[in-house]
Scaffold this active site. Structure first.
Site, PDB file in Angstrom:
ATOM      1  NE  ARG A  97      -0.591   1.629   3.627  1.00  0.00           N
ATOM      2  CZ  ARG A  97       0.535   2.330   3.799  1.00  0.00           C
ATOM      3  NH1 ARG A  97       1.699   1.745   4.038  1.00  0.00           N
ATOM      4  NH2 ARG A  97       0.523   3.643   3.738  1.00  0.00           N
ATOM      5  N   GLY A  98       0.245   2.415  -0.072  1.00  0.00           N
ATOM      6  CA  GLY A  98       1.030   3.636  -0.209  1.00  0.00           C
ATOM      7  C   GLY A  98       1.154   3.931  -1.699  1.00  0.00           C
ATOM      8  CB  ALA A  99       0.397   6.985  -3.627  1.00  0.00           C
ATOM      9  NE  ARG A 128      -5.980   0.758  -2.302  1.00  0.00           N
ATOM     10  CZ  ARG A 128      -5.443   1.295  -1.196  1.00  0.00           C
ATOM     11  NH1 ARG A 128      -4.157   1.138  -0.942  1.00  0.00           N
ATOM     12  NH2 ARG A 128      -6.176   2.004  -0.362  1.00  0.00           N
ATOM     13  CD  GLN A 158      -3.900   2.761   6.518  1.00  0.00           C
ATOM     14  OE1 GLN A 158      -4.604   3.078   7.468  1.00  0.00           O
ATOM     15  NE2 GLN A 158      -4.380   2.604   5.304  1.00  0.00           N
ATOM     16  CG  ASP A 205      -3.036   8.202  -1.648  1.00  0.00           C
ATOM     17  OD1 ASP A 205      -3.128   8.745  -0.532  1.00  0.00           O
ATOM     18  OD2 ASP A 205      -2.601   7.048  -1.818  1.00  0.00           O
ATOM     19  CG  ASN A 229      -2.975  11.651   2.587  1.00  0.00           C
ATOM     20  OD1 ASN A 229      -2.386  10.740   1.997  1.00  0.00           O
ATOM     21  ND2 ASN A 229      -2.727  11.912   3.862  1.00  0.00           N
ATOM     22  CE  LYS A 230      -5.675   5.623   3.882  1.00  0.00           C
ATOM     23  NZ  LYS A 230      -6.569   4.770   3.042  1.00  0.00           N
TER      24      LYS A 230
HETATM   25  C1  LIG Z   1       3.436   7.731   0.240  1.00  0.00           C
HETATM   26  S1  LIG Z   1       2.467   8.509   1.282  1.00  0.00           S
HETATM   27  C2  LIG Z   1       0.988   9.045   0.505  1.00  0.00           C
HETATM   28  C3  LIG Z   1      -0.214   8.191   0.648  1.00  0.00           C
HETATM   29  O1  LIG Z   1      -0.095   7.069  -0.178  1.00  0.00           O
HETATM   30  C4  LIG Z   1      -0.582   7.806   2.076  1.00  0.00           C
HETATM   31  O2  LIG Z   1      -0.686   8.937   2.878  1.00  0.00           O
HETATM   32  C5  LIG Z   1      -1.882   7.080   2.025  1.00  0.00           C
HETATM   33  O3  LIG Z   1      -2.939   7.690   2.072  1.00  0.00           O
HETATM   34  C6  LIG Z   1      -1.844   5.618   1.817  1.00  0.00           C
HETATM   35  O4  LIG Z   1      -3.128   5.036   1.800  1.00  0.00           O
HETATM   36  P1  LIG Z   1      -3.266   3.464   1.792  1.00  0.00           P
HETATM   37  O5  LIG Z   1      -4.750   3.251   1.717  1.00  0.00           O
HETATM   38  O6  LIG Z   1      -2.660   2.959   3.044  1.00  0.00           O
HETATM   39  O7  LIG Z   1      -2.576   2.966   0.539  1.00  0.00           O
END
Ligand SMILES: CSC[C@@H](O)[C@@H](O)C(=O)COP(=O)(O)O
EC number: 5.3.1.23
Length: 367
Positions: A54-56, A91, A203, A244, A254-255
């Site tokens: 996970r993580g963009a 995703r 997370q 993201d 973002n999250k």
């Molecule tokens: C590299 S950090 C940027 C985002 O990818 C991060 O803040 C985030 O929202 C990740 O979400 P996730 O759903 O855990 O993939």
């Protein structure tokens, strides 16, 4: 970065084992460091959807390797397009996924079938290396923000609030917002991080707290709802988050929960900075609230929680009242007006079209 002294990246290839792809299973952290072996594009798609990775930036890099794995079996034009489309659907919100797959397609379409698998591994490795260097530079460009705070309050901790996980496991290495924190900590600045728990998937409390602990960065986990209170009482010097997708006008996806932190920061005069690599820019959209697709995940993630029992078992339990429904939007959009600035691998800028084009003039022509 290191786990217990051993250097890791969050994705790598094992040439000794049939060029399989290795990842850390992030659904098992912080309880177990488990390395998964991915051998085909279906396993890669599952790893992305289930958030084993996970993580963009990381999902983009892993998807690129997924394409390479698929092309070993069938490297026809039809397979190339179909697998890229399938991986692109895993995703919806992080633009890095589409960015990485488009970059792979541009590199691979001109290559004749027969040579494509090797070219795909090379192109995926380029994406991974690009991400490592980009994230290292993001940290360098964010460092002066924390140095300025340190200069204003000598000898006192620099209190950074962060949301979700933006560390080395969300990228190929270093991280985005956490890259700034790691570089400040390594430079000897007295950084202390308020880690938002980041419900529903935690997370923050599971992944960010684990990463910061492994690197020796002082931190405290807080409930997502505590940030505004801490800001009102002068306990937050700066908010640093990742993203993201950033739009042409500087809106930031973002999250889920990031928007509320930005509102609280704005109300309390706390600077709210967003760290991003170039792969997170989507200059084709302007209004993030209207135009960015927001992933909606299984409501069970809201109704349940996973944790470790005192005798060491990892279990998922229901926390909501039996029979209640749940809703689980995974991201939200913070409008540019609430963002103090953006930290990129090319430097810092305003969250605006003019700011972004100042750093990325090559996007001026993009629609
Ligand atoms: C590299 S950090 C940027 C985002 O990818 C991060 O803040 C985030 O929202 C990740 O979400 P996730 O759903 O855990 O993939």
């Amino acid at each position: 970065m290191k786990i217990d002294g051993v250097p890791y990246r969050s994705v790598w290839v094992d040439p000794e084992d049939g060029w399989s792809v290795r990842i850390l299973d992030q659904t098992r952290l912080p309880w177990t460091v488990e390395i998964l072996r991915l051998v085909d594009e279906k396993q890669v798609a599952h790893a992305i959807k289930s958030m084993q990775v996970r993580g963009a930036p990381l999902i983009g890099a892993v998807a690129a390797y997924g394409l390479a794995l698929a092309l070993r079996r069938d490297d026809s034009d039809a397979a190339l397009e179909a697998v890229a489309a399938m991986l692109g659907r895993t995703r919806p919100t992080a633009i890095n996924l589409r960015w990485a797959l488009d970059r792979m397609l541009r590199a691979l379409r001109p290559v004749a079938p027969g040579n494509r698998a090797a070219a795909a591994y090379a192109a995926a490795a380029d994406i991974a290396e690009d991400d490592v260097e980009t994230c290292r530079r993001i940290g360098q460009h964010g460092l002066p923000l924390l140095q300025a705070i340190a200069a204003r309050k000598p000898g006192k901790p620099i209190n950074v609030l962060t949301h979700c996980n933006t560390g080395w496991i969300a990228t190929v290495d270093y991280g985005t917002a956490l890259s700034v924190i790691y570089q400040a900590h390594d430079a000897g600045l007295p950084v202390h991080v308020w880690v938002d728990e980041t419900r529903p998937r935690n997370q923050g409390s599971a992944l960010t707290a684990w990463e910061l602990g492994k690197h020796g960065v002082p931190h405290t986990v807080i409930a997502d709802n505590a940030g505004g209170h801490l800001m009102q009482h002068g306990e937050v010097d700066i908010v640093l988050v990742g993203t993201d997708r950033v739009t042409r006008q500087g809106d930031v996806a973002n999250k889920i929960g990031t928007y509320l932190k930005a509102l609280a920061a704005h109300d309390n005069g706390v600077p709210f900075w967003v760290a991003l690599p170039h792969s997170t820019l989507d200059m084709s959209v302007r209004d993030g609230v209207r135009e960015i697709p927001i992933e909606e995940r299984d409501a069970r993630e809201v109704l349940e929680t996973t944790g470790q029992t005192w005798d060491g078992r990892v279990e998922t339990v229901r926390t909501a009242a039996p029979g209640s429904a749940g809703l689980n939007p995974a991201f939200d959009v913070t409008p540019a007006r609430l963002v103090t600035g953006l930290i990129t691998e090319r430097g810092r800028c305003d969250a605006s079209e003019a700011g972004l084009l100042g750093l990325y003039p090559e996007f001026a022509a993009a629609a």
